[in-house]
Scaffold this active site. Structure first.
Site, PDB file in Angstrom:
ATOM      1  N   GLU A  95       0.794  -1.217   0.000  1.00  0.00           N
ATOM      2  CA  GLU A  95       0.000   0.000   0.000  1.00  0.00           C
ATOM      3  C   GLU A  95       0.834   1.278   0.000  1.00  0.00           C
ATOM      4  O   GLU A  95       0.283   2.364  -0.174  1.00  0.00           O
ATOM      5  CB  GLU A  95      -0.945   0.010   1.208  1.00  0.00           C
ATOM      6  CG  GLU A  95      -2.005  -1.075   1.154  1.00  0.00           C
ATOM      7  CD  GLU A  95      -2.781  -1.214   2.436  1.00  0.00           C
ATOM      8  OE1 GLU A  95      -3.801  -0.513   2.598  1.00  0.00           O
ATOM      9  OE2 GLU A  95      -2.371  -2.042   3.290  1.00  0.00           O
ATOM     10  N   ASP A 150     -12.364  -3.506  -1.908  1.00  0.00           N
ATOM     11  CA  ASP A 150     -13.408  -4.525  -1.779  1.00  0.00           C
ATOM     12  C   ASP A 150     -14.693  -3.864  -1.318  1.00  0.00           C
ATOM     13  O   ASP A 150     -14.734  -2.656  -1.081  1.00  0.00           O
ATOM     14  CB  ASP A 150     -12.969  -5.615  -0.796  1.00  0.00           C
ATOM     15  CG  ASP A 150     -12.639  -5.053   0.580  1.00  0.00           C
ATOM     16  OD1 ASP A 150     -13.579  -4.857   1.379  1.00  0.00           O
ATOM     17  OD2 ASP A 150     -11.454  -4.791   0.863  1.00  0.00           O
TER      18      ASP A 150
END
Length: 232
Positions: free
Chosen positions: A12, A195
């Protein structure tokens, strides 16, 4: 000015760390901090690890040891708003815990008026400006982010939406915001959706995280560039 950039995992934030020039690695409390220069601004970046306590430790060290003046949290999150799709970007206007009783924060230290940590208005503005070029392919939102240490099921999802009206959920932003609040450090959280915060979220996260994280990195880089220009 010195900007702290925090990401929960290497996937990330590595894309940003690799662009830091004059980079120096310093280890503290089992964490690796990378200090150097990005766009003529001093930066310190760290992979804090997943969960609230890890994020809080990293944030406090950035403030105490590296004396950062601003903090930007980047990474991915699970979408709770039906408007959001994978890859869309959420910029925090406020952040809260969804797994901490409200009285813990309002009736005890730090005795807040409510449970929401407010992001810095200037950093929000700069983040929105920096995100605008990405709006061709992904939608950009400003709103509430909530934090708790679990992947969300469908039943929990409905409750959280009713209780907090959030855009997305993650596992670290609340503690970063909390630590910044008690230290009076301006912050903003920039999260890309990996998600839909449901029964499939863990698998979706594994598939999408590294790719969509690039969106939050690009926004953070844009914020730093704009801060650099403001100093000229």
């Amino acid at each position: 000015m010195r900007i702290g950039i925090i990401g929960p995992s290497e996937k990330e934030i590595a894309g940003f760390i690799n662009k830091i020039t004059e980079r120096e690695q310093i280890e503290h409390a089992m964490l690796k901090f990378y200090s150097g220069i990005y766009e003529k601004i001093e930066v310190v970046s760290v992979v804090c690890g997943v969960c609230k306590v890890n994020a809080s430790i990293a944030t406090q060290i950035l403030i105490d040891k590296f004396e950062v003046t601003h903090i930007v949290m980047i990474g991915v999150a699970g979408a709770l708003s039906s408007q959001l799709e994978v890859g869309d970007i959420v910029i925090s206007n406020e952040v809260a815990y969804h797994d901490v009783a409200s009285g813990i924060l309002t009736e005890y230290h730090p005795r807040m008026e409510d449970v929401y940590f407010k992001a810095d208005s200037k950093l929000i503005e700069l983040s929105m400006e920096a995100a605008r070029p990405l709006s061709v392919t992904n939608k950009i939102y400003t709103g509430r982010i909530i934090t708790g240490e679990t992947f969300i099921t469908h039943k929990e999802r409905e409750y959280l939406v009713q209780q907090f009206d959030p855009l997305c959920v993650d596992m670290e932003s609340g503690s970063v915001a909390h630590t910044c609040y008690v230290n009076n450090i301006p912050f903003v959280v920039i999260r890309s959706m990996s998600d839909n915060a449901d029964e499939n979220s863990s698998e979706q996260f594994k598939i999408n995280a590294e790719t969509v994280a690039q969106n939050s990195i690009k926004v953070a880089e844009g914020v730093i560039r704009k801060l650099s220009l403001s100093l000229v």
